[in-house]
Design a protein around this motif. Structure first.
Motif, PDB file in Angstrom:
ATOM      1  N   PHE A  23      71.674-125.450  14.912  1.00  0.00           N
ATOM      2  CA  PHE A  23      73.059-125.010  15.073  1.00  0.00           C
ATOM      3  C   PHE A  23      73.984-125.732  14.103  1.00  0.00           C
ATOM      4  CE2 PHE A  23      77.257-125.243  16.978  1.00  0.00           C
ATOM      5  CZ  PHE A  23      77.521-123.904  17.190  1.00  0.00           C
ATOM      6  N   VAL A  24      73.883-127.064  14.054  1.00  0.00           N
ATOM      7  CA  VAL A  24      74.770-127.844  13.180  1.00  0.00           C
ATOM      8  C   VAL A  24      74.508-127.512  11.719  1.00  0.00           C
ATOM      9  CG1 VAL A  24      75.304-130.185  12.394  1.00  0.00           C
ATOM     10  CG2 VAL A  24      75.153-129.696  14.820  1.00  0.00           C
ATOM     11  N   THR A  25      73.247-127.348  11.340  1.00  0.00           N
ATOM     12  CA  THR A  25      72.916-127.026   9.959  1.00  0.00           C
ATOM     13  C   THR A  25      73.507-125.679   9.550  1.00  0.00           C
ATOM     14  OG1 THR A  25      70.869-128.284  10.142  1.00  0.00           O
ATOM     15  CG2 THR A  25      71.027-126.734   8.325  1.00  0.00           C
ATOM     16  N   VAL A  26      73.450-124.719  10.434  1.00  0.00           N
ATOM     17  CA  VAL A  26      73.973-123.383  10.124  1.00  0.00           C
ATOM     18  C   VAL A  26      75.499-123.376  10.143  1.00  0.00           C
ATOM     19  CG1 VAL A  26      74.095-121.009  10.978  1.00  0.00           C
ATOM     20  CG2 VAL A  26      71.905-122.197  10.909  1.00  0.00           C
ATOM     21  N   VAL A  27      76.095-124.082  11.095  1.00  0.00           N
ATOM     22  CA  VAL A  27      77.540-124.010  11.308  1.00  0.00           C
ATOM     23  C   VAL A  27      78.325-124.989  10.431  1.00  0.00           C
ATOM     24  CG1 VAL A  27      79.327-124.350  13.070  1.00  0.00           C
ATOM     25  CG2 VAL A  27      77.279-123.097  13.613  1.00  0.00           C
ATOM     26  N   ARG A  28      77.707-126.086   9.994  1.00  0.00           N
ATOM     27  CA  ARG A  28      78.415-127.138   9.256  1.00  0.00           C
ATOM     28  C   ARG A  28      79.172-126.600   8.029  1.00  0.00           C
ATOM     29  NH1 ARG A  28      80.163-131.928  10.753  1.00  0.00           N
ATOM     30  NH2 ARG A  28      78.187-132.381  11.699  1.00  0.00           N
ATOM     31  N   PRO A  29      78.604-125.756   7.174  1.00  0.00           N
ATOM     32  CA  PRO A  29      79.385-125.251   6.036  1.00  0.00           C
ATOM     33  C   PRO A  29      80.625-124.474   6.482  1.00  0.00           C
ATOM     34  CG  PRO A  29      77.074-124.789   5.716  1.00  0.00           C
ATOM     35  CD  PRO A  29      77.206-125.314   7.102  1.00  0.00           C
ATOM     36  N   PHE A  30      80.495-123.695   7.542  1.00  0.00           N
ATOM     37  CA  PHE A  30      81.621-122.951   8.088  1.00  0.00           C
ATOM     38  C   PHE A  30      82.689-123.902   8.601  1.00  0.00           C
ATOM     39  CE2 PHE A  30      83.468-120.977  11.959  1.00  0.00           C
ATOM     40  CZ  PHE A  30      84.187-119.962  11.339  1.00  0.00           C
ATOM     41  N   VAL A  31      82.273-124.938   9.331  1.00  0.00           N
ATOM     42  CA  VAL A  31      83.203-125.929   9.870  1.00  0.00           C
ATOM     43  C   VAL A  31      83.897-126.677   8.734  1.00  0.00           C
ATOM     44  CG1 VAL A  31      83.320-128.105  11.172  1.00  0.00           C
ATOM     45  CG2 VAL A  31      82.020-126.175  12.067  1.00  0.00           C
ATOM     46  N   ASN A  32      83.142-127.058   7.716  1.00  0.00           N
ATOM     47  CA  ASN A  32      83.749-127.754   6.568  1.00  0.00           C
ATOM     48  C   ASN A  32      84.766-126.876   5.850  1.00  0.00           C
ATOM     49  OD1 ASN A  32      82.302-130.069   7.066  1.00  0.00           O
ATOM     50  ND2 ASN A  32      80.671-129.561   5.641  1.00  0.00           N
ATOM     51  N   LEU A 146      63.101-132.382  10.559  1.00  0.00           N
ATOM     52  CA  LEU A 146      62.199-131.353  10.049  1.00  0.00           C
ATOM     53  C   LEU A 146      62.814-129.963  10.193  1.00  0.00           C
ATOM     54  CD1 LEU A 146      58.775-132.681  11.379  1.00  0.00           C
ATOM     55  CD2 LEU A 146      59.515-132.554   8.993  1.00  0.00           C
ATOM     56  N   ALA A 147      63.431-129.702  11.349  1.00  0.00           N
ATOM     57  CA  ALA A 147      64.061-128.394  11.568  1.00  0.00           C
ATOM     58  C   ALA A 147      65.219-128.202  10.595  1.00  0.00           C
ATOM     59  CB  ALA A 147      64.552-128.282  13.010  1.00  0.00           C
ATOM     60  N   ARG A 148      66.022-129.232  10.405  1.00  0.00           N
ATOM     61  CA  ARG A 148      67.148-129.139   9.470  1.00  0.00           C
ATOM     62  C   ARG A 148      66.650-128.871   8.054  1.00  0.00           C
ATOM     63  NH1 ARG A 148      71.613-133.706   9.576  1.00  0.00           N
ATOM     64  NH2 ARG A 148      71.610-132.926  11.694  1.00  0.00           N
ATOM     65  N   TYR A 149      65.594-129.571   7.662  1.00  0.00           N
ATOM     66  CA  TYR A 149      65.020-129.368   6.336  1.00  0.00           C
ATOM     67  C   TYR A 149      64.510-127.938   6.192  1.00  0.00           C
ATOM     68  CZ  TYR A 149      61.873-129.694   2.381  1.00  0.00           C
ATOM     69  OH  TYR A 149      61.231-129.466   1.193  1.00  0.00           O
ATOM     70  N   ALA A 150      63.842-127.428   7.232  1.00  0.00           N
ATOM     71  CA  ALA A 150      63.305-126.064   7.180  1.00  0.00           C
ATOM     72  C   ALA A 150      64.427-125.033   7.066  1.00  0.00           C
ATOM     73  CB  ALA A 150      62.450-125.786   8.413  1.00  0.00           C
ATOM     74  N   VAL A 151      65.486-125.209   7.838  1.00  0.00           N
ATOM     75  CA  VAL A 151      66.614-124.269   7.782  1.00  0.00           C
ATOM     76  C   VAL A 151      67.289-124.334   6.417  1.00  0.00           C
ATOM     77  CG1 VAL A 151      68.901-123.764   8.733  1.00  0.00           C
ATOM     78  CG2 VAL A 151      66.992-124.226  10.263  1.00  0.00           C
ATOM     79  N   ARG A 152      67.542-125.542   5.919  1.00  0.00           N
ATOM     80  CA  ARG A 152      68.167-125.679   4.599  1.00  0.00           C
ATOM     81  C   ARG A 152      67.306-125.068   3.512  1.00  0.00           C
ATOM     82  NH1 ARG A 152      70.511-131.819   4.760  1.00  0.00           N
ATOM     83  NH2 ARG A 152      72.313-131.362   6.060  1.00  0.00           N
ATOM     84  N   SER A 153      66.002-125.327   3.569  1.00  0.00           N
ATOM     85  CA  SER A 153      65.091-124.764   2.567  1.00  0.00           C
ATOM     86  C   SER A 153      65.133-123.244   2.589  1.00  0.00           C
ATOM     87  CB  SER A 153      63.663-125.248   2.814  1.00  0.00           C
ATOM     88  OG  SER A 153      63.578-126.627   2.662  1.00  0.00           O
ATOM     89  N   HIS A 154      65.149-122.693   3.791  1.00  0.00           N
ATOM     90  CA  HIS A 154      65.201-121.234   3.911  1.00  0.00           C
ATOM     91  C   HIS A 154      66.482-120.683   3.279  1.00  0.00           C
ATOM     92  CE1 HIS A 154      64.815-117.213   5.503  1.00  0.00           C
ATOM     93  NE2 HIS A 154      66.019-117.330   6.039  1.00  0.00           N
ATOM     94  N   PHE A 155      67.630-121.294   3.608  1.00  0.00           N
ATOM     95  CA  PHE A 155      68.886-120.814   3.049  1.00  0.00           C
ATOM     96  C   PHE A 155      68.954-121.012   1.536  1.00  0.00           C
ATOM     97  CE2 PHE A 155      70.516-121.002   7.459  1.00  0.00           C
ATOM     98  CZ  PHE A 155      70.975-119.701   7.523  1.00  0.00           C
ATOM     99  N   GLN A 156      68.361-122.079   1.029  1.00  0.00           N
ATOM    100  CA  GLN A 156      68.331-122.281  -0.421  1.00  0.00           C
ATOM    101  C   GLN A 156      67.472-121.222  -1.096  1.00  0.00           C
ATOM    102  OE1 GLN A 156      67.060-126.345  -0.758  1.00  0.00           O
ATOM    103  NE2 GLN A 156      69.149-127.144  -0.645  1.00  0.00           N
ATOM    104  N   GLU A 157      66.352-120.877  -0.462  1.00  0.00           N
ATOM    105  CA  GLU A 157      65.501-119.816  -1.014  1.00  0.00           C
ATOM    106  C   GLU A 157      66.231-118.479  -1.015  1.00  0.00           C
ATOM    107  OE1 GLU A 157      61.776-119.653   1.033  1.00  0.00           O
ATOM    108  OE2 GLU A 157      61.315-121.750   0.577  1.00  0.00           O
ATOM    109  N   VAL A 158      66.935-118.181   0.066  1.00  0.00           N
ATOM    110  CA  VAL A 158      67.685-116.922   0.145  1.00  0.00           C
ATOM    111  C   VAL A 158      68.764-116.898  -0.928  1.00  0.00           C
ATOM    112  CG1 VAL A 158      69.316-115.614   1.584  1.00  0.00           C
ATOM    113  CG2 VAL A 158      67.196-116.499   2.578  1.00  0.00           C
ATOM    114  N   ARG A 159      69.499-118.001  -1.066  1.00  0.00           N
ATOM    115  CA  ARG A 159      70.551-118.089  -2.070  1.00  0.00           C
ATOM    116  C   ARG A 159      69.990-117.940  -3.484  1.00  0.00           C
ATOM    117  NH1 ARG A 159      73.005-123.124  -0.718  1.00  0.00           N
ATOM    118  NH2 ARG A 159      73.453-122.345   1.340  1.00  0.00           N
ATOM    119  N   ALA A 160      68.852-118.591  -3.742  1.00  0.00           N
ATOM    120  CA  ALA A 160      68.230-118.508  -5.068  1.00  0.00           C
ATOM    121  C   ALA A 160      67.770-117.091  -5.367  1.00  0.00           C
ATOM    122  CB  ALA A 160      67.060-119.482  -5.148  1.00  0.00           C
ATOM    123  N   SER A 161      67.203-116.413  -4.367  1.00  0.00           N
ATOM    124  CA  SER A 161      66.753-115.036  -4.604  1.00  0.00           C
ATOM    125  C   SER A 161      67.939-114.096  -4.819  1.00  0.00           C
ATOM    126  CB  SER A 161      65.878-114.544  -3.458  1.00  0.00           C
ATOM    127  OG  SER A 161      66.636-114.389  -2.283  1.00  0.00           O
TER     128      SER A 161
END
Length: 172
Positions: A23-32, A146-161
């Motif tokens: 939740f925090v990993t997904v929401v943090r950019p929005f909150v910032n 580990l979960a935070r790393y996995a979520v960030r990695s996924h979003f970075q892959e999506v952004r890169a694609s």
């Protein structure tokens, strides 16, 4: 019996931290983004100019209102109101991240000048240190990272694609 209690504590801590991490990993950019808005910049100046006791009142009100959000949301989910419960928890956590955490980071020094707050904050810090020293907590934190790393990695892959798709579209 003690072993069962420790296992249940571990499972609950792990689930809590995994959900919180995602939740925090997904929401943090929005909150910032919200916190970077110009309104909050001018509000920060006003908050910093307050004396300690009005600052304490400003900090306490959203904390008192938003702290019971998780139990209320769990109750709603448990009674079959899944959508409403999820909305309550998401809105409550976003507001808590925006208001309470930002207020504490901005006003911690001023709040600690109040003896009762300093004592309470010290006891809270000691309790958190004790809690964090337990193995279930440490294991849950590892899973959280580990979960935070996995979520960030996924979003970075999506952004890169997406970037790659935009570049290849422009080259056509």
């Amino acid at each position: 019996m003690n072993r069962i209690f420790k296992s249940a504590t571990f499972v609950l801590a792990a689930i809590y931290f995994l959900v919180d991490a995602v939740f925090v990993t997904v929401v943090r950019p929005f909150v910032n983004r919200i916190a970077a808005h110009w309104i909050f910049g001018s509000l920060r100046v006003r908050i910093v100019s307050l004396h300690p006791y009005p600052t304490l009142a400003l900090f306490a009100v959203p904390l008192i209102v938003l702290e019971p959000v998780k139990p209320v949301a769990v109750y709603l989910i448990g009674t079959g109101h899944m959508a409403v419960g999820m909305i309550v928890i998401v809105v409550g956590e976003v507001l808590k991240l925006v208001l309470v955490e930002r207020l504490l980071s901005i006003t911690r020094d001023k709040l600690i000048s109040i003896r009762a707050f300093a004592w309470t904050y010290g006891k809270y810090s000691q309790a958190m240190e004790l809690l964090e020293s337990f193995e279930p907590w440490q294991s849950a934190r590892r899973w959280r990272r580990l979960a935070r790393y996995a979520v960030r990695s996924h979003f970075q892959e999506v952004r890169a694609s997406q970037t790659l798709e935009r570049v290849s579209f422009r080259l056509r």
